[in-house]
Design an enzyme around this catalytic site. Sequence first.
Site, PDB file in Angstrom:
ATOM      1  N   HIS A  65       0.855  -1.193   0.000  1.00 39.16           N
ATOM      2  CA  HIS A  65       0.000   0.000   0.000  1.00 39.16           C
ATOM      3  C   HIS A  65       0.892   1.245   0.000  1.00 39.16           C
ATOM      4  O   HIS A  65       1.962   1.246   0.601  1.00 39.16           O
ATOM      5  CB  HIS A  65      -0.918   0.002   1.235  1.00 39.16           C
ATOM      6  CG  HIS A  65      -1.923   1.117   1.174  1.00 39.16           C
ATOM      7  ND1 HIS A  65      -1.643   2.381   1.628  1.00 39.16           N
ATOM      8  CD2 HIS A  65      -3.192   1.161   0.703  1.00 39.16           C
ATOM      9  CE1 HIS A  65      -2.703   3.152   1.431  1.00 39.16           C
ATOM     10  NE2 HIS A  65      -3.663   2.437   0.871  1.00 39.16           N
ATOM     11  N   GLU A 117      -3.691   2.673  -7.095  1.00 42.84           N
ATOM     12  CA  GLU A 117      -4.013   3.736  -6.142  1.00 42.84           C
ATOM     13  C   GLU A 117      -2.984   4.851  -6.268  1.00 42.84           C
ATOM     14  O   GLU A 117      -1.922   4.792  -5.624  1.00 42.84           O
ATOM     15  CB  GLU A 117      -3.993   3.186  -4.718  1.00 42.84           C
ATOM     16  CG  GLU A 117      -4.945   2.029  -4.515  1.00 42.84           C
ATOM     17  CD  GLU A 117      -5.343   1.869  -3.044  1.00 42.84           C
ATOM     18  OE1 GLU A 117      -6.535   1.892  -2.764  1.00 42.84           O
ATOM     19  OE2 GLU A 117      -4.441   1.743  -2.201  1.00 42.84           O
TER      20      GLU A 117
HETATM   21  P1  13P Z   1      -9.404   6.724   0.576  1.00 40.22           P
HETATM   22  O1  13P Z   1     -10.607   6.114  -0.106  1.00 40.22           O
HETATM   23  O2  13P Z   1      -9.702   7.181   1.977  1.00 40.22           O
HETATM   24  O3  13P Z   1      -8.775   7.805  -0.270  1.00 40.22           O
HETATM   25  O4  13P Z   1      -8.302   5.577   0.755  1.00 40.22           O
HETATM   26  C1  13P Z   1      -8.067   4.678  -0.292  1.00 40.22           C
HETATM   27  C2  13P Z   1      -7.088   3.660   0.120  1.00 40.22           C
HETATM   28  O5  13P Z   1      -5.997   3.961   0.578  1.00 40.22           O
HETATM   29  C3  13P Z   1      -7.460   2.242  -0.012  1.00 40.22           C
HETATM   30  O6  13P Z   1      -6.370   1.418   0.226  1.00 40.22           O
END
Ligand code: 13P
Length: 265
Positions: A97, A169
């Site tokens: 992550h 992400e």
């Molecule tokens: P948010 O939806 O709070 O931006 O976070 C996304 C995330 O980090 C999922 O792993």
Amino acid sequence: MKRLYIGTNLKMYKNIRETCDYLAQLEALTRDLDRDEVCLFAIPSYTALHAASGVVSRGAIMLGAQNMHWEEKGQFTGEISPPMLQEIGIEIAEIGHSERRQLFGESAETVNKKVHAALRHGFTALICVGETAREKELGVADERLRIQVKIALHQVEEANLDRIWVAYEPVWAIGVQGIPAEPEYANEKHQVIRTVLKELFPQKGREVPILYGGSVHLANALSFISQPEVDGLFIGRFAWNAESFNELIRAVLLAWRTKTAIGKE
Ligand code: 13P
């Protein structure tokens, strides 16, 4: 049939009781949904995982850990091993992550070791990738994604690919300061990831689910899921209330059905 994937990363927010209440409520609210059509998952804090696995019915909501060491045991103070997570029935290992890469020095190489450990121990590896704001500005987002995906999957065998999920992400889109990606931009980046997957795994590369994450909420979730390359959503803040999350899941599922029906025409 292609499945829709929707899950949440609970980060470092809910304690044991809050996690259990939340999961019990989410399971009750989503009981009628066909799990062959939609796969729901949640990734609580370590301290809540054991209790959570006692609350959630297997098959209803898959549970994951937010991190995992690659060794089975050893002198690794503060780490949690794959057998420890197996012992409590965890199915997913979230790996790389952006908060782990940015704040805790997680490297592409350790991500790769963790992916192998996850596969060896029967977990699904949820590999998170994404470029920083600076990399986007410099025009090297695609290169960054290619590097992250290629290193994460170095020497992974195609036979194990059904236990690999990827979450795109972008670092600049995540969390309180995050700005959600434009859905078309996310789609382009999913395409970049898909291309690498197909290069690495000619047979099964097209089947790996690629989820979008970063400031997803009810108002933008449908435009993300309507993109051809987006197979699911990985959500932080918006999903932490079970009722709102349930509402989002149902709306997204309808949009997903429309997309997959059009795809079949
Ligand atoms: P948010 O939806 O709070 O931006 O976070 C996304 C995330 O980090 C999922 O792993």
